[in-house]
Design a protein around this motif. Structure first.
Motif, PDB file in Angstrom:
ATOM      1  N   THR A   3      64.548  87.006   9.661  1.00 45.90           N
ATOM      2  CA  THR A   3      64.159  87.397   8.313  1.00 45.90           C
ATOM      3  C   THR A   3      62.670  87.664   8.232  1.00 45.90           C
ATOM      4  O   THR A   3      62.223  88.599   7.566  1.00 45.90           O
ATOM      5  CB  THR A   3      64.547  86.278   7.316  1.00 45.90           C
ATOM      6  N   ILE A   6      61.868  91.164   9.559  1.00 50.90           N
ATOM      7  CA  ILE A   6      62.288  92.202   8.617  1.00 50.90           C
ATOM      8  C   ILE A   6      61.300  92.302   7.454  1.00 50.90           C
ATOM      9  O   ILE A   6      60.919  93.407   7.048  1.00 50.90           O
ATOM     10  CB  ILE A   6      63.726  91.937   8.108  1.00 50.90           C
ATOM     11  N   ILE A   7      60.844  91.173   6.941  1.00 53.37           N
ATOM     12  CA  ILE A   7      59.866  91.166   5.849  1.00 53.37           C
ATOM     13  C   ILE A   7      58.549  91.775   6.325  1.00 53.37           C
ATOM     14  O   ILE A   7      57.933  92.578   5.618  1.00 53.37           O
ATOM     15  CB  ILE A   7      59.658  89.733   5.306  1.00 53.37           C
ATOM     16  N   THR A  10      59.007  95.586   6.694  1.00 49.31           N
ATOM     17  CA  THR A  10      59.081  96.169   5.361  1.00 49.31           C
ATOM     18  C   THR A  10      57.702  96.222   4.729  1.00 49.31           C
ATOM     19  O   THR A  10      57.315  97.244   4.126  1.00 49.31           O
ATOM     20  CB  THR A  10      60.052  95.369   4.470  1.00 49.31           C
ATOM     21  N   GLY A  11      56.925  95.167   4.850  1.00 46.17           N
ATOM     22  CA  GLY A  11      55.566  95.112   4.306  1.00 46.17           C
ATOM     23  C   GLY A  11      54.665  96.159   4.937  1.00 46.17           C
ATOM     24  O   GLY A  11      53.904  96.854   4.250  1.00 46.17           O
ATOM     25  N   GLY A  13      55.659  98.948   6.360  1.00 49.97           N
ATOM     26  CA  GLY A  13      56.151 100.245   5.896  1.00 49.97           C
ATOM     27  C   GLY A  13      55.647 100.571   4.498  1.00 49.97           C
ATOM     28  O   GLY A  13      55.212 101.692   4.225  1.00 49.97           O
ATOM     29  N   LEU A  14      55.704  99.598   3.583  1.00 52.28           N
ATOM     30  CA  LEU A  14      55.205  99.811   2.222  1.00 52.28           C
ATOM     31  C   LEU A  14      53.702 100.060   2.210  1.00 52.28           C
ATOM     32  O   LEU A  14      53.205 100.904   1.465  1.00 52.28           O
ATOM     33  CB  LEU A  14      55.553  98.619   1.334  1.00 52.28           C
TER      34      LEU A  14
END
Length: 150
Positions: A3, A6-7, A10-11, A13-14
């Motif tokens: 997890t 993945i976080i 994602t961070g 990518g943002l």
């Protein structure tokens, strides 16, 4: 993958998307014939037909009362989600005499809100409709998003 990974992905990518949205993008609008094509036009020799053959016809709004040909190019800058800003505009004016022969080739731009000649093939200004030229150059910054099609 856990997890935490993945976080983290994602961070990242943002963050990349956010930074990419902050970079300005530029777009040219209109047509300005290249210098090498303009150099092929001979003042006092070429006619309307030969100018169209060499550099292409002006836009439909570029022919004024059978007068000169006007080619207009604008450079727009878009930054993030703000409305586009026009940062540069140039106008090429090709003037013709009463017989339809090229009498002058001039390039105009804006400097501090004033129309200024950038280049001129003949020493005397032959642009007959200076009001139209001022309108072409004077609308800098007044174009709304609806006027950007094309």
């Amino acid at each position: 993958m856990g997890t935490r990974s993945i976080i983290r992905i994602t961070g990242i990518g943002l963050l990349c998307l956010t930074l990419g949205a902050c970079a300005p993008s530029y777009r040219n609008h209109g047509y300005m014939p290249p210098e090498d094509e303009l150099n092929q036009i001979v003042v006092g020799v070429d006619t309307r037909a030969s100018v169209e053959e060499t550099v292409g016809p002006p836009g439909a709004s570029g022919v004024v009362n059978g007068g000169g040909y006007y080619y207009v190019r604008s450079r727009m800058r878009t930054f993030a989600f703000r409305a586009p800003d026009e940062i540069d505009r140039q106008v090429l004016a090709i003037s013709f005499d009463s017989a339809g022969v090229v009498s002058n080739i001039e390039t105009f731009g804006l400097e501090k809100g004033q129309v200024v000649p950038l280049t001129r093939r003949v020493s005397d200004s032959a642009v007959s409709n200076k009001t139209f030229l001022r309108q072409l150059l004077g609308n800098i910054g007044r174009i709304g998003p609806s006027g950007l099609g094309g």
